[in-house]
Design a protein around this motif. Structure first.
Motif, short mmCIF file in Angstrom:
data_model
loop_
_atom_site.label_atom_id
_atom_site.label_comp_id
_atom_site.label_asym_id
_atom_site.label_seq_id
_atom_site.Cartn_x
_atom_site.Cartn_y
_atom_site.Cartn_z
N THR A 140 4.53 5.36 -5.95
CA THR A 140 4.80 5.16 -7.38
C THR A 140 3.58 5.34 -8.27
OG1 THR A 140 4.40 2.79 -7.15
CG2 THR A 140 6.66 3.54 -6.89
N ALA A 141 2.36 5.31 -7.71
CA ALA A 141 1.18 5.35 -8.56
C ALA A 141 0.25 6.50 -8.22
CB ALA A 141 0.42 4.02 -8.48
N ASP A 142 -0.18 6.61 -6.97
CA ASP A 142 -1.16 7.62 -6.59
C ASP A 142 -0.95 7.98 -5.13
OD1 ASP A 142 -3.33 9.23 -6.13
OD2 ASP A 142 -4.76 7.97 -7.19
N SER A 143 -0.45 9.20 -4.89
CA SER A 143 -0.07 9.59 -3.53
C SER A 143 -1.28 9.85 -2.63
CB SER A 143 0.80 10.86 -3.56
OG SER A 143 0.09 11.92 -4.17
N SER A 144 -2.48 9.98 -3.19
CA SER A 144 -3.66 10.29 -2.37
C SER A 144 -4.69 9.17 -2.42
CB SER A 144 -4.29 11.61 -2.85
OG SER A 144 -4.66 11.51 -4.21
N HIS A 145 -4.24 7.92 -2.51
CA HIS A 145 -5.16 6.79 -2.58
C HIS A 145 -4.58 5.64 -1.77
CE1 HIS A 145 -8.37 4.35 -4.31
NE2 HIS A 145 -7.47 3.41 -4.54
N TYR A 146 -5.47 4.77 -1.26
CA TYR A 146 -5.00 3.59 -0.56
C TYR A 146 -5.72 2.36 -1.12
CZ TYR A 146 -9.25 4.39 2.21
OH TYR A 146 -10.54 4.61 2.60
N ASP B 254 0.82 -1.20 0.00
CA ASP B 254 0.00 0.00 0.00
C ASP B 254 0.86 1.26 0.00
OD1 ASP B 254 -3.10 0.48 0.54
OD2 ASP B 254 -2.01 2.06 1.55
N GLY B 255 1.93 1.24 0.78
CA GLY B 255 2.82 2.40 0.83
C GLY B 255 3.55 2.64 -0.47
N TYR B 256 4.04 1.54 -1.08
CA TYR B 256 4.73 1.69 -2.37
C TYR B 256 3.77 2.13 -3.47
CZ TYR B 256 9.43 0.19 -1.23
OH TYR B 256 10.70 0.15 -0.73
N PHE B 257 2.51 1.74 -3.37
CA PHE B 257 1.52 2.19 -4.35
C PHE B 257 1.38 3.72 -4.29
CE2 PHE B 257 -2.80 3.42 -5.48
CZ PHE B 257 -2.97 2.80 -6.71
N ARG B 258 1.39 4.29 -3.09
CA ARG B 258 1.27 5.73 -2.96
C ARG B 258 2.54 6.44 -3.43
NH1 ARG B 258 -1.33 4.16 1.62
NH2 ARG B 258 0.42 4.58 3.00
N LEU C 27 6.22 14.07 -4.80
CA LEU C 27 6.54 12.96 -3.90
C LEU C 27 6.62 11.64 -4.62
CD1 LEU C 27 4.52 13.62 -0.63
CD2 LEU C 27 6.94 13.86 -1.04
N LEU C 28 6.08 11.56 -5.86
CA LEU C 28 6.04 10.28 -6.56
C LEU C 28 7.43 9.89 -7.04
CD1 LEU C 28 2.78 10.37 -8.67
CD2 LEU C 28 3.20 9.28 -6.50
N ILE C 29 7.76 8.62 -6.87
CA ILE C 29 9.02 8.07 -7.34
C ILE C 29 8.75 7.29 -8.62
CG2 ILE C 29 10.91 6.50 -6.83
CD1 ILE C 29 10.41 7.08 -3.88
N PRO D 286 -6.95 11.78 -8.95
CA PRO D 286 -6.44 10.40 -8.96
C PRO D 286 -5.27 10.24 -9.93
CG PRO D 286 -8.84 10.43 -9.10
CD PRO D 286 -8.39 11.85 -9.25
N GLY D 287 -4.19 9.64 -9.45
CA GLY D 287 -3.03 9.38 -10.30
C GLY D 287 -2.25 10.62 -10.66
#
Length: 316
Positions: free
Chosen positions: A86-92, A80-84, A225-227, A219-220
């Motif tokens: 690399t993909a979407d910083s405001s979603h879980y 979940d943390g890596y998703f935020r 902050l995104l890596i 979204p997205g």
């Protein structure tokens, strides 16, 4: 034992050292790892006791059985943390591991910590209107939020540079209460504070800024902050102009030449960057050899933007 050279890019584009991998005893080798998906392809994650189900956009599902519920939650938190990142910083992905701070951000349209340049760029990308505002977490104080409110400048025509200006106001989280800096009233929730501020006029110096419409995260949306991991096609690196790779530059590698002009807070000069690639540093050599005006990987023609010393307020 057998030795394998593992090619890995470090933070500054350097290759990792070779490492030794111990060979598995005969007859006890595990089956090979298979690629399931990247973080961007995950839609949601379900955890039930020790079993995890990771769902992909094409409805394919990967199920993982772990020894304990704690291990399952730990793995889901990691994904979940890596998703935020690399993909979407405001979603879980999973309600069971959603951080309270992220829930607060989603319910109130708060952006993650980001620099002022990104805030202003986002405000300009939107339809700029009087009272448009962005709420974001501070990059310096974990319990502080920054409210950036946009105002039309009546001295400039719409659509021209300088037609809009914005000011920033601080909201502090004190325990379970929220306080706007300069106002001694405390609110039990951020939503109540924002509801009261809507339509109000905030004063900054001699200017007034009216709070009207929130500009929440999308979204997205790409944020600072995104890596982004580097994609490779047939072994060749693909240059993605939306991402930046930083090379460490020393002062003695820069030659400052003719003065070209002046910006708002900078002086602009013609210059030359000397590149002294280390022997065997293939990554950096490959990077600099792609520059069009590169002279055999030794010099690059550059533009230098030097911060004016009178602007000490932005020196940091």
């Amino acid at each position: 034992q057998r030795t394998e050279s593992v090619s890995q890019r470090g933070y500054f584009g350097r290759r990792g050292r070779s490492r030794e991998l111990e060979a598995e005893p005969a007859g006890q080798s595990e089956p090979p790892w298979c690629h399931f998906c990247d973080f961007q392809e995950i839609t949601h994650v379900v955890v039930k006791e020790c079993r995890i189900s990771i769902h992909r956009q094409d409805n394919k599902c990967l199920e993982v059985l772990l020894p304990s519920p704690g291990s399952a939650l730990a793995l889901v938190s990691l994904v979940d943390g890596y998703f935020r990142l690399t993909a979407d910083s405001s979603h879980y992905l999973c309600h069971d591991v959603a951080p309270p701070r992220l829930l607060l951000s989603i319910h109130n349209g708060i952006h993650g910590p980001m620099q002022e340049e990104f805030v202003f760029a986002k405000l300009r990308r939107e339809e700029p209107e009087e009272g448009l505002y962005i709420l974001r977490w501070s990059v310096l104080d974990f319990n502080r939020m920054i409210l950036s409110v946009l105002k039309r400048s009546h001295q400039q025509a719409p659509g021209t540079p300088g037609a809009f200006k914005y000011r920033q106001f601080r909201i502090q989280k004190k325990g379970d209460s929220f306080v706007l800096e300069g106002w001694d009233r405390e609110f039990p929730s951020l939503r109540e504070l924002l509801d009261v501020l809507k339509g109000c006029t905030l004063k900054s110096g001699e200017e007034n800024f009216t709070v009207k419409r929130c500009c929440p995260p999308k979204p997205g949306e790409i944020s600072d902050l995104l890596i982004a991991r580097k994609a490779k096609d047939n072994g060749k690196q693909i240059l993605n102009l939306t991402q930046l790779s930083f090379h460490q530059i020393r002062k003695n590698e820069i030659t400052q030449r003719a003065h070209l002009g002046q910006g708002t807070r900078t002086n602009i000069y013609d210059g030359v960057l000397s590149v002294c690639a280390s022997p065997g540093n293939d990554d950096e050599a490959e990077y600099f050899s792609t520059e069009q005006n590169n002279n055999d990987g030794r010099e690059m023609h550059v533009v230098l933007k030097v911060l004016d010393p009178s602007h000490r307020d932005i020196a940091l």
